[in-house]
Design a protein around this motif. Sequence first.
Motif, mmCIF file in Angstrom:
data_model
loop_
_atom_site.group_PDB
_atom_site.id
_atom_site.type_symbol
_atom_site.label_atom_id
_atom_site.label_comp_id
_atom_site.label_asym_id
_atom_site.label_seq_id
_atom_site.Cartn_x
_atom_site.Cartn_y
_atom_site.Cartn_z
ATOM 1 N N THR A 4 0.946 -1.363 -0.002
ATOM 2 C CA THR A 4 -0.199 -0.026 0.048
ATOM 3 C C THR A 4 0.892 1.184 0.022
ATOM 4 O O THR A 4 1.965 1.297 0.812
ATOM 5 C CB THR A 4 -0.916 0.127 1.361
ATOM 6 O OG1 THR A 4 -1.721 -1.003 1.160
ATOM 7 C CG2 THR A 4 -1.678 1.039 1.279
ATOM 8 N N TYR A 33 -3.333 3.458 -2.414
ATOM 9 C CA TYR A 33 -3.602 2.416 -3.524
ATOM 10 C C TYR A 33 -2.807 1.342 -3.334
ATOM 11 O O TYR A 33 -1.628 1.552 -2.485
ATOM 12 C CB TYR A 33 -3.410 3.125 -4.707
ATOM 13 C CG TYR A 33 -1.850 3.431 -5.008
ATOM 14 C CD1 TYR A 33 -1.018 2.597 -5.814
ATOM 15 C CD2 TYR A 33 -1.332 4.861 -4.882
ATOM 16 C CE1 TYR A 33 0.141 3.041 -5.939
ATOM 17 C CE2 TYR A 33 -0.274 5.150 -5.205
ATOM 18 C CZ TYR A 33 0.864 4.340 -5.761
ATOM 19 O OH TYR A 33 1.705 4.632 -5.883
ATOM 20 N N SER A 35 -0.333 -1.851 -4.886
ATOM 21 C CA SER A 35 0.056 -2.312 -6.170
ATOM 22 C C SER A 35 1.129 -3.157 -5.932
ATOM 23 O O SER A 35 1.810 -3.204 -4.826
ATOM 24 C CB SER A 35 0.682 -0.887 -6.886
ATOM 25 O OG SER A 35 1.481 -1.357 -7.939
ATOM 26 N N TYR A 56 -8.272 10.794 -8.416
ATOM 27 C CA TYR A 56 -7.597 9.707 -8.005
ATOM 28 C C TYR A 56 -6.564 9.182 -9.191
ATOM 29 O O TYR A 56 -6.875 9.695 -10.367
ATOM 30 C CB TYR A 56 -8.935 8.406 -8.134
ATOM 31 C CG TYR A 56 -9.490 8.518 -9.292
ATOM 32 C CD1 TYR A 56 -9.217 7.668 -10.418
ATOM 33 C CD2 TYR A 56 -10.931 9.287 -9.331
ATOM 34 C CE1 TYR A 56 -10.046 7.662 -11.763
ATOM 35 C CE2 TYR A 56 -11.666 9.039 -10.713
ATOM 36 C CZ TYR A 56 -11.462 8.484 -11.531
ATOM 37 O OH TYR A 56 -12.100 8.327 -12.678
ATOM 38 N N LEU A 60 -6.342 3.509 -10.397
ATOM 39 C CA LEU A 60 -7.757 3.137 -9.693
ATOM 40 C C LEU A 60 -8.677 3.355 -10.485
ATOM 41 O O LEU A 60 -9.861 3.259 -10.138
ATOM 42 C CB LEU A 60 -7.859 3.962 -8.313
ATOM 43 C CG LEU A 60 -6.803 3.792 -7.312
ATOM 44 C CD1 LEU A 60 -7.334 4.868 -6.045
ATOM 45 C CD2 LEU A 60 -7.004 2.192 -6.790
#
Length: 65
Positions: A4, A33, A35, A56, A60
């Motif tokens: 995160t 987010y 990844s 955003y 996303l």
Amino acid sequence: MLETFYISETYFTLEEIKNFKEKFGYEIKEIDYTSATGEIDFSEKEEKEFLLSKGYPKILARFFA
């Protein structure tokens, strides 16, 4: 492994940060987010412009389409 990431204000001017909060109602640094490929590089014009226009990151976008 998924990690995160929280978006840093490093690549944004104070005016961009202020305008973002006024437009979307939250701070850039509040966005996170997850990844497997790593952190987004907001020094890249395309990534930065997408975030500033949509509120955003592109990673996303699939959730907001």
